[in-house]
Enzyme design. Structure first.
Site, PDB file in Angstrom:
ATOM      1  N   ASN A   9       0.871  -1.178   0.000  1.00 46.24           N
ATOM      2  CA  ASN A   9       0.000   0.000   0.000  1.00 46.24           C
ATOM      3  C   ASN A   9       0.909   1.229   0.000  1.00 46.24           C
ATOM      4  OD1 ASN A   9      -1.804   2.063   0.485  1.00 46.24           O
ATOM      5  ND2 ASN A   9      -2.265   1.452   2.606  1.00 46.24           N
ATOM      6  N   LYS A  11       0.098   4.225  -0.213  1.00 46.19           N
ATOM      7  CA  LYS A  11      -0.586   5.415   0.349  1.00 46.19           C
ATOM      8  C   LYS A  11      -0.382   6.612  -0.595  1.00 46.19           C
ATOM      9  CE  LYS A  11       0.219   3.507   4.884  1.00 46.19           C
ATOM     10  NZ  LYS A  11       0.059   3.691   6.298  1.00 46.19           N
ATOM     11  N   HIS A  97      -9.482   0.860   4.918  1.00 49.58           N
ATOM     12  CA  HIS A  97      -8.197   1.089   5.601  1.00 49.58           C
ATOM     13  C   HIS A  97      -8.436   2.027   6.781  1.00 49.58           C
ATOM     14  CE1 HIS A  97      -4.137   2.463   6.411  1.00 49.58           C
ATOM     15  NE2 HIS A  97      -3.711   1.394   5.787  1.00 49.58           N
ATOM     16  N   GLU A  99      -6.905   4.469   7.902  1.00 44.05           N
ATOM     17  CA  GLU A  99      -6.756   5.914   7.629  1.00 44.05           C
ATOM     18  C   GLU A  99      -8.019   6.466   6.984  1.00 44.05           C
ATOM     19  OE1 GLU A  99      -3.005   5.604   5.547  1.00 44.05           O
ATOM     20  OE2 GLU A  99      -2.065   5.017   7.436  1.00 44.05           O
ATOM     21  N   GLU A 169      -5.357  -5.178  10.584  1.00 43.24           N
ATOM     22  CA  GLU A 169      -4.366  -4.133  10.777  1.00 43.24           C
ATOM     23  C   GLU A 169      -4.661  -3.398  12.081  1.00 43.24           C
ATOM     24  OE1 GLU A 169      -2.413  -2.971   6.859  1.00 43.24           O
ATOM     25  OE2 GLU A 169      -4.143  -1.683   7.097  1.00 43.24           O
ATOM     26  N   GLY A 175       2.273   2.231  10.773  1.00 44.35           N
ATOM     27  CA  GLY A 175       3.194   3.354  10.602  1.00 44.35           C
ATOM     28  C   GLY A 175       3.851   3.801  11.898  1.00 44.35           C
ATOM     29  N   SER A 214       3.399  -2.200  10.430  1.00 46.89           N
ATOM     30  CA  SER A 214       4.856  -2.160  10.634  1.00 46.89           C
ATOM     31  C   SER A 214       5.534  -3.505  10.354  1.00 46.89           C
ATOM     32  CB  SER A 214       5.190  -1.654  12.045  1.00 46.89           C
ATOM     33  OG  SER A 214       4.711  -0.330  12.220  1.00 46.89           O
TER      34      SER A 214
HETATM   35  C1  PEP Z   1      -0.763   0.084   5.986  1.00 48.00           C
HETATM   36  O1  PEP Z   1      -0.813   1.239   5.666  1.00 48.00           O
HETATM   37  O2  PEP Z   1      -1.658  -0.679   5.606  1.00 48.00           O
HETATM   38  C2  PEP Z   1       0.355  -0.378   6.816  1.00 48.00           C
HETATM   39  C3  PEP Z   1       0.313  -1.591   7.307  1.00 48.00           C
HETATM   40  O3  PEP Z   1       1.391   0.508   7.023  1.00 48.00           O
HETATM   41  P1  PEP Z   1       2.817   0.204   7.706  1.00 48.00           P
HETATM   42  O4  PEP Z   1       3.323  -1.087   7.113  1.00 48.00           O
HETATM   43  O5  PEP Z   1       3.670   1.372   7.312  1.00 48.00           O
HETATM   44  O6  PEP Z   1       2.582   0.114   9.173  1.00 48.00           O
END
Ligand code: PEP
Length: 253
Positions: A9, A11, A97, A99, A169, A175, A214
């Site tokens: 992803n 973003k 997601h 966000e 997630e 992040g 992460s």
């Molecule tokens: C994501 O945005 O779906 C995500 C898992 O981000 P990160 O790997 O940076 O934590």
């Protein structure tokens, strides 16, 4: 047997030059054997979908979008529909997601409707669920994840599964550099699989459930080695070719 997937992803990152470099570097690191055992997906921002899709067309990588609008076309300024994503070469789309839930008003119900809209138009939805730090501390993680899934089941009658994927997630791990431990992640993945059994035994057995939050080359193997974790949804590390390749390699069974 569930074929693992590793999805990047991006973003709101990248431009055409960056995409060109990233896709060719990832492609160089993807042996035929690796690409056969792990499905690899990249999800760039809307404006890079078409150019990145063209770059991916000679590679084993598939193309996905990060969001979609529920309508097919019309007076919805600034929005992008499922048929438009298909027209750009997308096969997958991320829905719900965290966000989008936190910053753009994607409610549980809207995520369910988006999942249905994507599926009806021929896209494979990757449905994101996960609890915040506060919800985990209050001990309501299972209720939150179940509620988010129930909304998708009720809008789709569950018949998007097992084709659709779920991505667990935990919001506190996205992040932040914090990762769920292998045991914490496995616990929630098993819960999600148990909830999917309400839909059908096939949904429970065959739906791929990705972990996101992460994921790095250092923790990927341990996470992907858990029985109910079928790969990962990767944010930051998907923007670094070698890290992404190492994470893909960790998903190979
Ligand atoms: C994501 O945005 O779906 C995500 C898992 O981000 P990160 O790997 O940076 O934590």
């Amino acid at each position: 047997m569930r074929r693992p997937m590793v999805a990047g992803n991006w973003k709101m990152n990248g431009n055409r030059e960056m995409a060109g470099n990233l896709i060719s570097e990832i492609d160089r690191g993807l042996s035929v054997e690796l690409a056969t055992s792990v499905e690899v997906l990249v999800c760039p921002p809307y404006v890079l979908l078409e150019s990145t899709g063209a770059l991916c067309s000679d590679t084993p990588m598939k193309l996905g979008a990060q969001n979609l609008d529920i309508h097919e076309s019309g007076a919805f300024t600034g929005e992008i529909s499922g048929p438009m994503l298909l027209d750009c070469g997308c096969e997958y789309v991320i829905v719900g997601h965290s966000e989008r839930r936190a910053l753009f008003g994607d409610t549980d119900e809207l995520v369910g409707i988006k999942t249905r809209a994507a599926f009806e138009k021929g896209l494979v939805p990757i449905v994101c669920v996960g609890e915040t730090q506060e919800e985990r501390e209050k001990g309501v993680m299972a209720n939150v994840v179940s509620r988010q899934l129930e909304a998708v089941f009720s809008e789709t009658q569950g018949n998007v599964f097992p084709k659709a994927l779920v991505a667990y997630e935990p919001v506190w791990a996205i992040g932040t550099g914090l990762t769920a431990s292998e045991a914490q992640a496995q616990e929630v993945h098993a819960l999600i699989r148990e909830r999917l059994s309400q839909v059908s035994a096939e949904a429970a057995d065959s739906t791929r459930i990705l972990y996101g939050g992460s994921v790095k080359p250092e923790n990927a193997e341990g996470l992907f080695g858990q029985p109910d974790i079928d790969g990962g949804l990767i944010g930051g590390a998907s923007l670094h070719a070698q890290d992404f390749i190492d994470i893909i390699s960790a998903a190979k069974s």
